[in-house]
Write a protein that holds these residues in place. Structure first.
Motif, PDB file in Angstrom:
ATOM      1  N   MET A   1       8.514  -3.412  -1.364  1.00 23.40           N
ATOM      2  CA  MET A   1       8.738  -2.099  -1.960  1.00 23.40           C
ATOM      3  C   MET A   1       8.140  -1.009  -1.082  1.00 23.40           C
ATOM      4  O   MET A   1       7.193  -1.259  -0.341  1.00 23.40           O
ATOM      5  CB  MET A   1       8.079  -2.038  -3.348  1.00 23.40           C
ATOM      6  N   GLN A   2       8.688   0.181  -1.195  1.00 27.08           N
ATOM      7  CA  GLN A   2       8.131   1.359  -0.556  1.00 27.08           C
ATOM      8  C   GLN A   2       7.702   2.299  -1.687  1.00 27.08           C
ATOM      9  O   GLN A   2       8.510   2.638  -2.547  1.00 27.08           O
ATOM     10  CB  GLN A   2       9.168   2.056   0.338  1.00 27.08           C
ATOM     11  N   VAL A   3       6.430   2.655  -1.654  1.00 25.08           N
ATOM     12  CA  VAL A   3       5.863   3.492  -2.708  1.00 25.08           C
ATOM     13  C   VAL A   3       5.517   4.854  -2.132  1.00 25.08           C
ATOM     14  O   VAL A   3       4.898   4.952  -1.074  1.00 25.08           O
ATOM     15  CB  VAL A   3       4.595   2.839  -3.307  1.00 25.08           C
ATOM     16  N   SER A   4       5.946   5.894  -2.817  1.00 23.46           N
ATOM     17  CA  SER A   4       5.612   7.268  -2.435  1.00 23.46           C
ATOM     18  C   SER A   4       4.878   7.911  -3.597  1.00 23.46           C
ATOM     19  O   SER A   4       5.242   7.697  -4.753  1.00 23.46           O
ATOM     20  CB  SER A   4       6.884   8.071  -2.151  1.00 23.46           C
ATOM     21  N   LEU A   5       3.862   8.701  -3.276  1.00 23.38           N
ATOM     22  CA  LEU A   5       3.143   9.382  -4.344  1.00 23.38           C
ATOM     23  C   LEU A   5       2.429  10.597  -3.801  1.00 23.38           C
ATOM     24  O   LEU A   5       2.172  10.703  -2.610  1.00 23.38           O
ATOM     25  CB  LEU A   5       2.133   8.451  -5.015  1.00 23.38           C
ATOM     26  N   VAL A   6       2.150  11.510  -4.710  1.00 19.75           N
ATOM     27  CA  VAL A   6       1.301  12.654  -4.415  1.00 19.75           C
ATOM     28  C   VAL A   6       0.079  12.491  -5.309  1.00 19.75           C
ATOM     29  O   VAL A   6       0.155  12.664  -6.526  1.00 19.75           O
ATOM     30  CB  VAL A   6       2.021  13.991  -4.687  1.00 19.75           C
ATOM     31  N   ASN A   7      -1.041  12.095  -4.690  1.00 22.47           N
ATOM     32  CA  ASN A   7      -2.290  11.869  -5.409  1.00 22.47           C
ATOM     33  C   ASN A   7      -2.867  13.222  -5.778  1.00 22.47           C
ATOM     34  O   ASN A   7      -3.032  14.090  -4.929  1.00 22.47           O
ATOM     35  CB  ASN A   7      -3.253  11.067  -4.524  1.00 22.47           C
ATOM     36  N   ASP A   8      -3.161  13.412  -7.046  1.00 19.04           N
ATOM     37  CA  ASP A   8      -3.650  14.681  -7.572  1.00 19.04           C
ATOM     38  C   ASP A   8      -5.166  14.656  -7.643  1.00 19.04           C
ATOM     39  O   ASP A   8      -5.743  13.910  -8.427  1.00 19.04           O
ATOM     40  CB  ASP A   8      -3.037  14.902  -8.960  1.00 19.04           C
ATOM     41  N   GLY A   9      -5.812  15.450  -6.833  1.00 16.44           N
ATOM     42  CA  GLY A   9      -7.266  15.549  -6.889  1.00 16.44           C
ATOM     43  C   GLY A   9      -7.928  15.485  -5.519  1.00 16.44           C
ATOM     44  O   GLY A   9      -8.479  16.460  -5.080  1.00 16.44           O
ATOM     45  N   PRO A  10      -7.936  14.360  -4.845  1.00 10.43           N
ATOM     46  CA  PRO A  10      -7.436  13.057  -5.274  1.00 10.43           C
ATOM     47  C   PRO A  10      -8.331  12.416  -6.328  1.00 10.43           C
ATOM     48  O   PRO A  10      -9.543  12.625  -6.331  1.00 10.43           O
ATOM     49  CB  PRO A  10      -7.450  12.229  -3.994  1.00 10.43           C
ATOM     50  N   MET A  11      -7.682  11.677  -7.206  1.00 11.33           N
ATOM     51  CA  MET A  11      -8.399  10.918  -8.246  1.00 11.33           C
ATOM     52  C   MET A  11      -7.886   9.500  -8.161  1.00 11.33           C
ATOM     53  O   MET A  11      -6.720   9.233  -8.458  1.00 11.33           O
ATOM     54  CB  MET A  11      -8.101  11.517  -9.629  1.00 11.33           C
ATOM     55  N   THR A  12      -8.746   8.588  -7.703  1.00  9.52           N
ATOM     56  CA  THR A  12      -8.406   7.176  -7.567  1.00  9.52           C
ATOM     57  C   THR A  12      -9.531   6.362  -8.162  1.00  9.52           C
ATOM     58  O   THR A  12     -10.695   6.565  -7.825  1.00  9.52           O
ATOM     59  CB  THR A  12      -8.201   6.805  -6.077  1.00  9.52           C
ATOM     60  N   ILE A  13      -9.176   5.412  -9.041  1.00 11.24           N
ATOM     61  CA  ILE A  13     -10.178   4.619  -9.757  1.00 11.24           C
ATOM     62  C   ILE A  13      -9.815   3.143  -9.665  1.00 11.24           C
ATOM     63  O   ILE A  13      -8.659   2.752  -9.861  1.00 11.24           O
ATOM     64  CB  ILE A  13     -10.255   5.053 -11.238  1.00 11.24           C
TER      65      ILE A  13
END
Length: 149
Positions: A133-145
Motif C-alpha cells: 500500500m501507499q499511504v499519504s497523510l498530513v500529520n496535524d501538529g504533528p501529533m503522533t502517539i
C-alpha cells in the motif's frame, strides 16, 4: 496489539494507484496484532484499544488545548494493518518480525479493531490487509502517539 496513531487533517491509502480508503480530519491508525494477542485475549485487547483511542483527548478545543476526543470532534479514522510495528531491531541490521501475529490471526484482529471503531460511531476507511500500500497523510501538529495493549 500495537498502534501508531497520528492526528491528521487528511489521509488516504492506495493499492495499485487506486485510493481504497481515506479520511478527512481525524486519525491515521497503523495497527499490528502481536503473537501474545492470539487466543481469547486478542479480541478483548482489540476492542479495548479501539475504545481508548476514540476517547484520547488529542484534539484542540476553542482555547487551543488538547481537550477533545475523536468522538467529540466527529473525526474519522483511516486504519491500516502494519505488521512492521512488531519489528525487533535488537540484533543485526535486518529487523525481525517474529513477534507479529500469524497472518490469519492478524487479519481477524485488524478487522475486529476497525469494525469496533465503526461501531463506536467513527467513520472508518481501511487499507487492504497484506497488500503493498501507499499511504499519504498530513500529520496535524504533528501529533503522533504509540500505544500498546
Amino acid at each position: 496489539m500495537r498502534a501508531l496513531i497520528q492526528r491528521v487533517t487528511e489521509a488516504s491509502v492506495s493499492v495499485d494507484g487506486n485510493v481504497i480508503g481515506q479520511t478527512g480530519p481525524g486519525l491515521m491508525i497503523l495497527v499490528c496484532a502481536m503473537r501474545d494477542d492470539e487466543g481469547e485475549a486478542g479480541p478483548a485487547r482489540a476492542k479495548a484499544m479501539a475504545e481508548k483511542i476514540v476517547k484520547l483527548r488529542i484534539f484542540r478545543d476553542e482555547a487551543g488545548k488538547t481537550n477533545r476526543s475523536l468522538l467529540d470532534v466527529g473525526g474519522g479514522a483511516l486504519v491500516v494493518s502494519q505488521f512492521t510495528l512488531a519489528a525487533d531491531t535488537s540484533r543485526g541490521n535486518r529487523p525481525g518480525f517474529s513477534q507479529a501475529a500469524p497472518p490469519d490471526e492478524g487479519r481477524a484482529l485488524y478487522e475486529l479493531f476497525a469494525d469496533h471503531l465503526a461501531s463506536l460511531g467513527v467513520t472508518v476507511g481501511r487499507g487492504e490487509f497484506g497488500a503493498e500500500m501507499q499511504v499519504s497523510l498530513v500529520n496535524d501538529g504533528p501529533m503522533t502517539i504509540w500505544m500498546e495493549s
